[in-house]
Design an enzyme around this catalytic site. Structure first.
Site, PDB file in Angstrom:
ATOM      1  N   TRP A 147       0.785  -1.167   0.101  1.00 36.95           N
ATOM      2  CA  TRP A 147       0.022   0.133  -0.256  1.00 36.95           C
ATOM      3  C   TRP A 147       0.996   1.220  -0.174  1.00 36.95           C
ATOM      4  O   TRP A 147       0.483   2.322  -0.708  1.00 36.95           O
ATOM      5  CB  TRP A 147      -1.054  -0.025   1.279  1.00 36.95           C
ATOM      6  N   ASP A 152      -1.587   6.823   6.307  1.00 33.38           N
ATOM      7  CA  ASP A 152      -2.627   5.766   5.968  1.00 33.38           C
ATOM      8  C   ASP A 152      -2.754   4.906   7.178  1.00 33.38           C
ATOM      9  O   ASP A 152      -1.945   4.090   7.356  1.00 33.38           O
ATOM     10  CB  ASP A 152      -2.188   4.967   4.797  1.00 33.38           C
ATOM     11  N   LYS A 205     -12.182  -1.643   7.866  1.00 34.25           N
ATOM     12  CA  LYS A 205     -11.445  -2.608   8.495  1.00 34.25           C
ATOM     13  C   LYS A 205     -12.211  -2.280   9.989  1.00 34.25           C
ATOM     14  O   LYS A 205     -12.841  -3.042  10.754  1.00 34.25           O
ATOM     15  CB  LYS A 205      -9.954  -2.508   8.672  1.00 34.25           C
TER      16      LYS A 205
HETATM   17  N1  PLP Z   1      -4.030   1.305   2.562  1.00 34.89           N
HETATM   18  C1  PLP Z   1      -4.073  -0.015   3.411  1.00 34.89           C
HETATM   19  C2  PLP Z   1      -3.271   0.090   4.738  1.00 34.89           C
HETATM   20  C3  PLP Z   1      -4.836  -1.104   2.882  1.00 34.89           C
HETATM   21  O1  PLP Z   1      -5.128  -2.210   4.080  1.00 34.89           O
HETATM   22  C4  PLP Z   1      -5.953  -0.787   2.158  1.00 34.89           C
HETATM   23  C5  PLP Z   1      -6.801  -2.264   1.637  1.00 34.89           C
HETATM   24  O2  PLP Z   1      -6.786  -3.032   2.189  1.00 34.89           O
HETATM   25  C6  PLP Z   1      -5.585   0.244   1.228  1.00 34.89           C
HETATM   26  C7  PLP Z   1      -5.108   1.062   1.549  1.00 34.89           C
HETATM   27  C8  PLP Z   1      -6.827   0.405  -0.020  1.00 34.89           C
HETATM   28  O3  PLP Z   1      -8.026   0.820   0.534  1.00 34.89           O
HETATM   29  P1  PLP Z   1      -9.226   0.988  -0.515  1.00 34.89           P
HETATM   30  O4  PLP Z   1      -9.832  -0.178  -0.908  1.00 34.89           O
HETATM   31  O5  PLP Z   1     -10.151   1.590   0.411  1.00 34.89           O
HETATM   32  O6  PLP Z   1      -9.065   1.827  -1.603  1.00 34.89           O
END
Ligand code: PLP
Length: 357
Positions: free
Chosen positions: A99, A166, A190
């Protein structure tokens, strides 16, 4: 038999969130209309938005000068919205996994990006330390919890430039010193709500400093000025978030979540460290309280599918590890009761009895 869902996201939420949201979908606020059909500008829904924002501020002890927003687009949209709004010349990123990488890649579309450190050399099994944050960066981006690799930054960093985090998978899992951040964002699916809403906590005075033009919908100021109602917000996930926040408050707030999260994680990591069939994949000091990654020890490799089936027979679901790590990942978010973790530990012990000679 009680079933437990260890999915990394969308994931388990408090029973209260499911029940109260289901009721509101059938009859919102005694109107006899569904939450799905009421205007987001109605008094009833405005009260939901206001309470959700207020609970965010109260539970995270958010100082004045910050705004709380509920947007669409997921955390992935924030990967581009952050640099769109904040990156004038240079940004610094800590590369701690998939991510973090995705966020970094988007930022490169907007200016110079410095990767201050990376743990790619060891498949992101630790959080890099002892790096320098460039003092001329517009911001420093971190992923506080790495959902895929099971590592977590356990403290709020001191940084010479605004920290952007994030917190998709660890928001509300531990107390956070918000004053140390310029912006925090995350997908809700989550620890907060069903997918569809993205939370943003932003320090107002970091905005308005870039010279580029920003499309209206991608400009944080639009959403601050319009109380997250510039366009139709995701009303059902916001309602569900409000219920989860009420639940967190009723359980004693974020401090209480943190205490039980540490107990749950200790119970599971202790089993991983003492059971001859399993071993952890991350540096011990960086182990996540939310996503526990583990694999089989070399003598027992090849039995992964059997353990997943064995666990299922005991009510344990969604523990298959992400393909980048393999093995197993148990996501033990706020709503996972300690009984669920105990059931997993029991299954690990019982499985060991069946194969350890
Ligand atoms: N950042 C983290 C730490 C994640 O765990 C996730 C998804 O699991 C995301 C970003 C992406 O999130 P989204 O699907 O809401 O774009």
């Amino acid at each position: 038999m009680k079933k437990y869902n260890f999915s990394p996201g969308p994931s388990i939420l408090p029973q209260q969130t499911y029940e109260e949201t289901a009721k509101a979908i059938l009859n919102f606020d005694n109107t006899s209309f569904s939450l799905m059909e009421v205007s987001h500008r109605s008094k009833g829904f405005q009260a939901v938005m206001d309470e959700a924002v207020e609970l965010f501020k109260e539970l995270l002890d958010i100082p004045s000068g910050y705004s709380v927003l509920f947007l669409g687009g997921g955390a992935s949209m924030q990967f581009c919205m952050v640099p769109f709004n904040l990156l004038e010349k240079k940004a610094a990123y800590l590369n701690t996994g998939t991510w973090a990488n995705k966020a970094l890649k988007e930022a490169k579309l907007f200016g110079e990006v410095v990767e201050v450190a990376s743990s790619k050399d060891a498949n992101y099994s630790y959080i890099p330390k002892n790096y320098q944050i460039p003092t001329d960066a517009d911001y420093f981006h971190i992923t506080s919890n790495n959902t895929i690799f099971g590592t977590e930054l356990h403290t709020d960093l001191d940084s010479p430039v605004p920290v952007v985090a994030d917190m998709s998978s660890d928001i509300f899992s531990r107390p956070v010193d918000i004053s140390k951040y310029g912006l925090i964002y995350g997908g809700a699916q989550k620890n907060l709500a069903p997918a569809g809403v993205t939370f943003v906590i932003v320090k107002d005075d970091i905005l308005g400093k870039v010279t580029r033009k920003i499309p209206t919908m991608l400009d944080y100021r639009t959403h601050i000025e319009n109380g997250s109602m510039f366009n139709t917000p995701p009303v059902v996930p916001i309602y569900a978030a409000m219920q989860t926040l009420r639940w967190i408050k009723s359980k004693g707030g974020v401090d209480a979540m943190y205490k039980i999260n540490k107990e749950k994680a200790a119970l599971l990591y202790n089993e991983i460290d003492t059971n001859p069939v399993f071993r952890g994949t991350c540096a011990i000091e960086d182990r996540s309280l939310m996503n526990v990654c583990f694999v089989m020890t070399p003598d027992y490799e090849g039995n992964e599918a059997d353990f997943i089936e064995f666990a299922k027979e005991r009510g344990i679901y969604e523990i298959k590890g992400h393909r980048s790590v393999g093995g197993f990942r148990a996501s033990i978010y706020n709503a996972m009761p300690i009984e669920g973790v105990q059931a997993l530990v029991n299954a690990m012990q019982d499985f060991a009895k069946t194969i350890v000679k």
